[in-house]
Design an enzyme around this catalytic site. Structure first.
Site, PDB file in Angstrom:
ATOM      1  N   MET A  31       0.848  -1.199   0.000  1.00  0.00           N
ATOM      2  CA  MET A  31       0.000   0.000   0.000  1.00  0.00           C
ATOM      3  C   MET A  31       0.882   1.247   0.000  1.00  0.00           C
ATOM      4  SD  MET A  31      -3.417  -0.960   2.073  1.00  0.00           S
ATOM      5  CE  MET A  31      -2.793  -0.775   3.715  1.00  0.00           C
ATOM      6  N   GLY A  32       2.146   1.099  -0.393  1.00  0.00           N
ATOM      7  CA  GLY A  32       3.039   2.254  -0.477  1.00  0.00           C
ATOM      8  C   GLY A  32       3.543   2.686   0.887  1.00  0.00           C
ATOM      9  N   HIS A  35       9.018   1.190   3.449  1.00  0.00           N
ATOM     10  CA  HIS A  35      10.129   1.222   4.409  1.00  0.00           C
ATOM     11  C   HIS A  35      10.983  -0.020   4.162  1.00  0.00           C
ATOM     12  CE1 HIS A  35       7.704  -1.759   6.480  1.00  0.00           C
ATOM     13  NE2 HIS A  35       6.712  -0.898   6.630  1.00  0.00           N
ATOM     14  N   GLY A  37      11.152  -2.787   5.617  1.00  0.00           N
ATOM     15  CA  GLY A  37      10.429  -4.069   5.680  1.00  0.00           C
ATOM     16  C   GLY A  37       9.887  -4.428   4.298  1.00  0.00           C
ATOM     17  N   HIS A  38       9.262  -3.456   3.634  1.00  0.00           N
ATOM     18  CA  HIS A  38       8.766  -3.694   2.271  1.00  0.00           C
ATOM     19  C   HIS A  38       9.948  -4.048   1.357  1.00  0.00           C
ATOM     20  CE1 HIS A  38       5.548  -0.678   3.586  1.00  0.00           C
ATOM     21  NE2 HIS A  38       4.827  -1.731   3.235  1.00  0.00           N
ATOM     22  N   GLY A 148       4.811 -10.319   4.132  1.00  0.00           N
ATOM     23  CA  GLY A 148       5.578 -10.192   5.367  1.00  0.00           C
ATOM     24  C   GLY A 148       4.948 -10.949   6.520  1.00  0.00           C
ATOM     25  N   GLN A 154      -2.758 -12.272   8.138  1.00  0.00           N
ATOM     26  CA  GLN A 154      -2.957 -12.016   6.712  1.00  0.00           C
ATOM     27  C   GLN A 154      -2.322 -13.134   5.883  1.00  0.00           C
ATOM     28  OE1 GLN A 154      -2.684  -8.028   4.766  1.00  0.00           O
ATOM     29  NE2 GLN A 154      -0.664  -8.724   4.160  1.00  0.00           N
ATOM     30  N   ARG A 188       2.528   2.950   9.359  1.00  0.00           N
ATOM     31  CA  ARG A 188       1.788   3.784  10.320  1.00  0.00           C
ATOM     32  C   ARG A 188       2.707   4.419  11.360  1.00  0.00           C
ATOM     33  NH1 ARG A 188      -2.039  -0.303   9.227  1.00  0.00           N
ATOM     34  NH2 ARG A 188      -4.074   0.531   8.621  1.00  0.00           N
TER      35      ARG A 188
HETATM   36  P1  AMP Z   1       1.412  -2.970   3.511  1.00  0.00           P
HETATM   37  O1  AMP Z   1       1.937  -1.950   2.567  1.00  0.00           O
HETATM   38  O2  AMP Z   1       1.426  -2.537   4.934  1.00  0.00           O
HETATM   39  O3  AMP Z   1       0.126  -3.591   3.056  1.00  0.00           O
HETATM   40  O4  AMP Z   1       2.484  -4.146   3.464  1.00  0.00           O
HETATM   41  C1  AMP Z   1       2.869  -4.760   2.265  1.00  0.00           C
HETATM   42  C2  AMP Z   1       3.632  -6.013   2.600  1.00  0.00           C
HETATM   43  O5  AMP Z   1       4.794  -5.693   3.359  1.00  0.00           O
HETATM   44  C3  AMP Z   1       2.809  -7.002   3.434  1.00  0.00           C
HETATM   45  O6  AMP Z   1       3.045  -8.322   2.965  1.00  0.00           O
HETATM   46  C4  AMP Z   1       3.365  -6.782   4.817  1.00  0.00           C
HETATM   47  O7  AMP Z   1       3.239  -7.922   5.652  1.00  0.00           O
HETATM   48  C5  AMP Z   1       4.825  -6.500   4.517  1.00  0.00           C
HETATM   49  N1  AMP Z   1       5.453  -5.776   5.635  1.00  0.00           N
HETATM   50  C6  AMP Z   1       4.961  -4.674   6.259  1.00  0.00           C
HETATM   51  N2  AMP Z   1       5.785  -4.325   7.274  1.00  0.00           N
HETATM   52  C7  AMP Z   1       6.803  -5.226   7.293  1.00  0.00           C
HETATM   53  C8  AMP Z   1       7.960  -5.413   8.122  1.00  0.00           C
HETATM   54  N3  AMP Z   1       8.230  -4.595   9.135  1.00  0.00           N
HETATM   55  N4  AMP Z   1       8.782  -6.454   7.833  1.00  0.00           N
HETATM   56  C9  AMP Z   1       8.498  -7.289   6.809  1.00  0.00           C
HETATM   57  N5  AMP Z   1       7.423  -7.176   5.997  1.00  0.00           N
HETATM   58  C10 AMP Z   1       6.587  -6.163   6.236  1.00  0.00           C
END
Ligand code: AMP
Length: 283
Positions: A31-32, A35, A37-38, A148, A154, A188
């Site tokens: 969702m953009g 960071h 983690g992404h 992630g 999820q 967030r």
């Molecule tokens: P989101 O943009 O929050 O929907 O996340 C996109 C993907 O990145 C999802 O598969 C999340 O689980 C993964 N993700 C978000 N935060 C982290 C993190 N801190 N470490 C690893 N993967 C992450």
């Protein structure tokens, strides 16, 4: 400039071309507000696939709370710079009209898994996740998709989706990336106040303490009570759940058994920012 694709039709041409050259396509839905983690997911795709496509779409149907949707950070140009740096091949950035050309009538139901933990506190959230991921899988048709572990439930939902709808896609789950002090990276986190940022550490710290106490043989009920008390003492924090679960089917345990696969899952508001995290004990 990194190529940005806005419609499935544009993507289909590239997809056909890359299939003809036997390329393995890796897909990272996001969702953009990207960071590290992404970027770990992105790097895993680049390392194991021939072509990586990252989607950026803030999916309205997975937000049960309109204010949360409206306040969701949007940093598209910085995101594109980061993805370019990683040498991502394509970004898929559909509009809401492309993703939802008409009100959706289909109602996905994931059974018990969508009614506990996140599902209980965010009614409808996983229906929205399942819907958007199904649409993205149909549009992109990747060989592998990267998610992630940070969003453990999820992952369970996506596994069920892939099995129930027979998607021929390999799921790759990537460990949670944390800040130096242990806070799980999340889009967030930028919304936390300086004080909230300090209080937010309570999620990770309480899981770590609980894990070591459980491994020392302390009773789960007592461990959980102590965690609850710590959250109660913190005016900025509002704990929603702190549970022991099976890390795949997310069954909630009422006691700790060192011989069973177990993770701790937590969700708490810190001010008006809702954070989730999880920590494996035995997996
Ligand atoms: P989101 O943009 O929050 O929907 O996340 C996109 C993907 O990145 C999802 O598969 C999340 O689980 C993964 N993700 C978000 N935060 C982290 C993190 N801190 N470490 C690893 N993967 C992450």
């Amino acid at each position: 400039m990194i190529p940005i694709i806005y419609t499935p039709e544009e993507w289909k041409k590239i997809w056909l071309h890359s299939l003809k050259s036997n390329k393995i396509i890796g897909f990272v839905p996001t969702m953009g507000a990207l960071h590290e983690g992404h970027l770990d997911l992105v790097r895993a795709s680049i390392d194991t696939c021939d072509l990586t496509v990252v989607s950026i779409f803030v999916n309205p149907t997975q937000f049960n709370n309109q204010a949360d949707f409206e306040k969701y950070p949007s940093t598209l140009s910085a995101d594109l710079d980061k993805l370019k740096e990683e040498k991502v091949d394509y970004v898929f950035a559909p509009s809401k009209e492309v993703m939802y050309p008409q009100p959706t009538q289909i109602n996905l139901d994931f059974g018990p898994l969508e009614r506990i933990l996140e599902g209980e506190f965010r009614p409808g959230h996983f229906k929205g996740v399942g819907l958007v991921v199904s649409k993205l899988f149909h549009m992109i048709q990747p060989h592998s998709a990267f998610f992630g572990q940070k969003d453990l439930q999820q992952v369970g939902i996506i596994r069920q989706l892939v099995k129930d709808l027979s998607f021929s896609i390999t799921l790759r789950i990537i460990p949670t990336r944390r800040e130096k002090d242990g806070l799980a990276m999340s889009s967030r986190n930028v919304r936390l106040t300086p004080e909230g940022r300090m209080v937010a550490l309570l999620l990770y710290k309480s899981m770590k303490v609980a894990k070591s106490e459980l491994l020392e043989g302390k009773n789960w009920f007592e461990v959980k009570e102590n965690v609850r008390k710590k959250f109660d003492l913190e005016p900025l924090a509002r704990l929603e759940y702190f549970e022991l679960v099976h890390p795949e089917d997310m069954t909630i345990y009422s006691s700790f058994d060192a011989n069973k696969k177990t993770s701790i899952c937590v969700a708490s508001y810190i001010g008006d920012v809702r954070l989730i995290d999880n920590l494996p004990i035995n997996v």
